[in-house]
Enzyme design. Structure first.
Site, PDB file in Angstrom:
ATOM      1  N   ARG A   1       0.869  -1.185   0.000  1.00 20.31           N
ATOM      2  CA  ARG A   1       0.000   0.000   0.000  1.00 20.31           C
ATOM      3  C   ARG A   1       0.902   1.230   0.000  1.00 20.31           C
ATOM      4  NH1 ARG A   1      -3.552  -2.654  -1.515  1.00 20.31           N
ATOM      5  NH2 ARG A   1      -5.515  -3.216  -0.517  1.00 20.31           N
TER       6      ARG A   1
ATOM      7  N   GLU B   1      -3.841   7.592  -4.631  1.00 19.28           N
ATOM      8  CA  GLU B   1      -4.048   6.974  -5.935  1.00 19.28           C
ATOM      9  C   GLU B   1      -5.286   7.604  -6.552  1.00 19.28           C
ATOM     10  OE1 GLU B   1      -4.128   2.711  -5.604  1.00 19.28           O
ATOM     11  OE2 GLU B   1      -2.065   2.636  -4.915  1.00 19.28           O
TER      12      GLU B   1
ATOM     13  N   HIS C   1      -1.151   0.427  -9.761  1.00 15.64           N
ATOM     14  CA  HIS C   1      -1.853  -0.558  -8.916  1.00 15.64           C
ATOM     15  C   HIS C   1      -2.435  -1.706  -9.767  1.00 15.64           C
ATOM     16  CE1 HIS C   1      -4.038  -0.947  -4.790  1.00 15.64           C
ATOM     17  NE2 HIS C   1      -3.824  -2.147  -5.319  1.00 15.64           N
ATOM     18  N   ILE C   2      -1.529  -2.428 -10.442  1.00 13.85           N
ATOM     19  CA  ILE C   2      -1.981  -3.525 -11.318  1.00 13.85           C
ATOM     20  C   ILE C   2      -1.547  -4.890 -10.787  1.00 13.85           C
ATOM     21  CG2 ILE C   2      -2.109  -2.168 -13.451  1.00 13.85           C
ATOM     22  CD1 ILE C   2       0.658  -3.562 -14.169  1.00 13.85           C
TER      23      ILE C   2
HETATM   24  N1  LIG Z   1      -0.589  -4.108  -5.507  1.00 13.32           N
HETATM   25  C1  LIG Z   1      -1.666  -4.857  -5.511  1.00 13.32           C
HETATM   26  O1  LIG Z   1      -2.407  -4.907  -6.497  1.00 13.32           O
HETATM   27  C2  LIG Z   1      -1.986  -5.705  -4.340  1.00 13.32           C
HETATM   28  C3  LIG Z   1      -1.612  -5.326  -3.077  1.00 13.32           C
HETATM   29  N2  LIG Z   1      -1.889  -6.131  -2.000  1.00 13.32           N
HETATM   30  C4  LIG Z   1      -1.420  -5.730  -0.664  1.00 13.32           C
HETATM   31  O2  LIG Z   1      -0.585  -6.770  -0.167  1.00 13.32           O
HETATM   32  C5  LIG Z   1      -0.883  -7.005   1.200  1.00 13.32           C
HETATM   33  C6  LIG Z   1      -0.476  -8.405   1.604  1.00 13.32           C
HETATM   34  O3  LIG Z   1      -1.308  -9.383   1.029  1.00 13.32           O
HETATM   35  P1  LIG Z   1      -1.162 -10.923   1.430  1.00 13.32           P
HETATM   36  O4  LIG Z   1       0.244 -11.362   1.309  1.00 13.32           O
HETATM   37  O5  LIG Z   1      -2.195 -11.670   0.700  1.00 13.32           O
HETATM   38  O6  LIG Z   1      -1.545 -10.848   2.970  1.00 13.32           O
HETATM   39  P2  LIG Z   1      -1.050 -11.811   4.145  1.00 13.32           P
HETATM   40  O7  LIG Z   1      -1.971 -11.558   5.283  1.00 13.32           O
HETATM   41  O8  LIG Z   1      -0.887 -13.200   3.661  1.00 13.32           O
HETATM   42  O9  LIG Z   1       0.403 -11.247   4.510  1.00 13.32           O
HETATM   43  C7  LIG Z   1       0.619 -10.055   5.192  1.00 13.32           C
HETATM   44  C8  LIG Z   1       1.810 -10.252   6.099  1.00 13.32           C
HETATM   45  O10 LIG Z   1       2.173  -9.001   6.663  1.00 13.32           O
HETATM   46  C9  LIG Z   1       2.583  -9.239   7.992  1.00 13.32           C
HETATM   47  N3  LIG Z   1       2.504  -8.046   8.823  1.00 13.32           N
HETATM   48  C10 LIG Z   1       1.413  -7.368   9.242  1.00 13.32           C
HETATM   49  N4  LIG Z   1       1.770  -6.350  10.048  1.00 13.32           N
HETATM   50  C11 LIG Z   1       3.116  -6.374  10.120  1.00 13.32           C
HETATM   51  C12 LIG Z   1       4.071  -5.563  10.810  1.00 13.32           C
HETATM   52  N5  LIG Z   1       3.700  -4.556  11.598  1.00 13.32           N
HETATM   53  N6  LIG Z   1       5.362  -5.881  10.679  1.00 13.32           N
HETATM   54  C13 LIG Z   1       5.750  -6.926   9.913  1.00 13.32           C
HETATM   55  N7  LIG Z   1       4.888  -7.718   9.233  1.00 13.32           N
HETATM   56  C14 LIG Z   1       3.588  -7.447   9.345  1.00 13.32           C
HETATM   57  C15 LIG Z   1       1.634 -10.334   8.478  1.00 13.32           C
HETATM   58  O11 LIG Z   1       2.168 -11.027   9.601  1.00 13.32           O
HETATM   59  C16 LIG Z   1       1.531 -11.217   7.251  1.00 13.32           C
HETATM   60  O12 LIG Z   1       2.499 -12.243   7.276  1.00 13.32           O
HETATM   61  C17 LIG Z   1      -2.392  -6.724   1.292  1.00 13.32           C
HETATM   62  O13 LIG Z   1      -2.772  -6.390   2.598  1.00 13.32           O
HETATM   63  C18 LIG Z   1      -2.560  -5.562   0.332  1.00 13.32           C
HETATM   64  O14 LIG Z   1      -2.395  -4.344   1.020  1.00 13.32           O
HETATM   65  C19 LIG Z   1      -2.541  -7.311  -2.160  1.00 13.32           C
HETATM   66  C20 LIG Z   1      -2.940  -7.724  -3.400  1.00 13.32           C
HETATM   67  C21 LIG Z   1      -2.724  -6.945  -4.593  1.00 13.32           C
HETATM   68  O1  LIG Z   2      -6.274  -7.094  -3.238  1.00 14.56           O
HETATM   69  C1  LIG Z   2      -5.759  -6.012  -2.913  1.00 14.56           C
HETATM   70  O2  LIG Z   2      -5.561  -5.693  -1.727  1.00 14.56           O
HETATM   71  C2  LIG Z   2      -5.373  -5.058  -3.961  1.00 14.56           C
HETATM   72  O3  LIG Z   2      -4.725  -4.095  -3.691  1.00 14.56           O
HETATM   73  C3  LIG Z   2      -5.804  -5.275  -5.358  1.00 14.56           C
HETATM   74  O4  LIG Z   2      -5.981  -6.557  -5.704  1.00 14.56           O
END
Ligand SMILES: NC(=O)C1=CN([C@@H]2O[C@H](COP(=O)(O)OP(=O)(O)OC[C@H]3O[C@@H](n4cnc5c(N)ncnc54)[C@H](O)[C@@H]3O)[C@@H](O)[C@H]2O)C=CC1
Ligand SMILES: O=C(O)C(=O)CO
Length: 324
Positions: A237, A266, A285-286
């Site tokens: 993010r 964004e 943001h793709i």
């Molecule tokens: N650019 C994009 O299009 C996308 C962005 N995202 C972002 O990616 C993030 C992660 O997604 P996932 O891996 O599926 O989630 P996830 O829940 O599997 O992984 C998140 C990790 O971050 C860790 N975490 C949380 N707070 C923390 C802290 N203070 N210090 C260190 N580690 C911490 C958690 O322990 C967890 O292991 C989402 O929350 C979203 O914001 C997700 C999908 C697409």
């Molecule tokens: O899933 C998310 O959190 C995204 O940012 C877009 O897929």
């Protein structure tokens, strides 16, 4: 039962809900609904699929008394006041796993693009500034055997680490809320403190949730502790980094380069200086934007709605406490 979706999503999800007998309405305009209009709209619906990071706070949820579920078309749930939803007994669903590989692909793409200044050099061609082969210009850095630091080693962080290990035999270090035994066994990943992560990473990739704790955590102080050759990648993010501090660090050569799929705000302003820096690559943001991932997200978002309507537990529930 009826469902409101804030932006068009892939048909597979809509079909699933319609086949189950539910009425689906989609906001199909280029301009997103302003917040007050969205709240007004949602007062007439039993379920909301939020497909544009709409801010769903306590005020929103209190006003929309009919809502039986908030189903996010995203894995990140930082747009929702989860405590308020739980208090009001509204289950919130998200879309984990189905987008992990696609998003890690973009982190990997940005890492390579920054390491070889790809976007800047592409712009040079467009601007008519390609003067031929240059023996000592445009030099990037190789990634083989370097250290990848993962901030937030969950689903996407794991996929990114796996790619970097396979492609460049990179050493994996990570900082997480708790140790990730699976990554340690599968990738020989090593848990380090936040300070060590900053000091040791050649590439630092961000995959942690955006929370009060992680907001702006990559700031002037953090950048000052990083290596001069470090590449900073953020597909998590935009709010995880302080943009002013990042610009300064890049400009002053405190770090080597940055690749961003997410920004704050964004969309990013088209005149933002980051877009014109030779050591920066920005994408809009793709991360999850593949046919496969988006179909998977649509299916999960629909399944969460259907489960809620049947009075069942959501398959991918963010606030399981709602069932206590
Ligand atoms: N650019 C994009 O299009 C996308 C962005 N995202 C972002 O990616 C993030 C992660 O997604 P996932 O891996 O599926 O989630 P996830 O829940 O599997 O992984 C998140 C990790 O971050 C860790 N975490 C949380 N707070 C923390 C802290 N203070 N210090 C260190 N580690 C911490 C958690 O322990 C967890 O292991 C989402 O929350 C979203 O914001 C997700 C999908 C697409
Ligand atoms: O899933 C998310 O959190 C995204 O940012 C877009 O897929």
């Amino acid at each position: 039962m009826n469902v409101f979706i804030t932006k068009p999503i892939p048909d597979v999800g809509i079909k699933l809900m319609e086949d189950a007998g539910y009425l689906v309405a989609i906001h199909n305009e280029t301009e997103p609904l302003p917040q007050d209009k969205l709240i007004e709209k949602c007062q007439q619906y039993d379920a909301l699929i939020s497909a544009g990071f709409n801010k769903i706070d306590a005020h929103f949820l209190q006003k929309c008394k009919h809502l039986k579920v908030v189903s996010l078309f995203s894995v990140g749930y930082d747009s929702v006041d989860i405590d308020a939803a739980t208090r009001l007994k509204i289950p919130v669903g998200n879309t984990p796993d189905v987008l992990s590989r696609a998003t890690a692909d973009v982190a990997f793409l940005l890492m390579l693009a920054v390491s070889r200044k790809a976007f800047f050099n592409y712009k040079k061609i467009l601007d008519g500034k390609w003067d031929g082969f240059e023996p000592v210009a445009n030099l990037g850095q190789e990634l083989y055997g370097k250290t990848l630091g993962v901030f937030g080693l969950g689903n996407i962080g794991f996929e990114m680490a796996k790619k970097c290990k396979a492609a460049f035999d990179m050493k994996i270090i990570y900082h997480n809320r708790k140790p990730n035994g699976h990554a340690e066994a599968a990738l020989d990943a090593k848990y380090v403190s936040f300070e060590e992560l900053l000091q040791q990473s050649d590439v630092l990739t961000l995959h942690a949730n955006f929370t009060e704790e992680t907001k702006g955590i990559f700031n002037k102080d953090a950048f000052s502790k990083m290596k001069r050759n470090a590449i900073f990648i953020n597909t998590g993010r935009g709010g995880l980094h302080n943009e002013v501090d990042l610009k300064e660090a890049l400009h002053a050569g405190i770090i080597w380069g940055a690749g961003l799929d997410v920004t704050n705000p964004e969309p990013m302003d088209k005149n933002n200086p980051l877009l014109f820096m030779p050591n920066v690559c920005v994408l809009p943001h793709i991360g999850s934007a593949t046919l496969e991932a988006r179909d998977g997200m649509a299916m999960l978002a629909a399944k969460n709605v259907i489960a809620a309507f049947k009075g069942e537990r959501l398959p991918t529930i963010v606030n399981p406490e709602v069932y206590d």
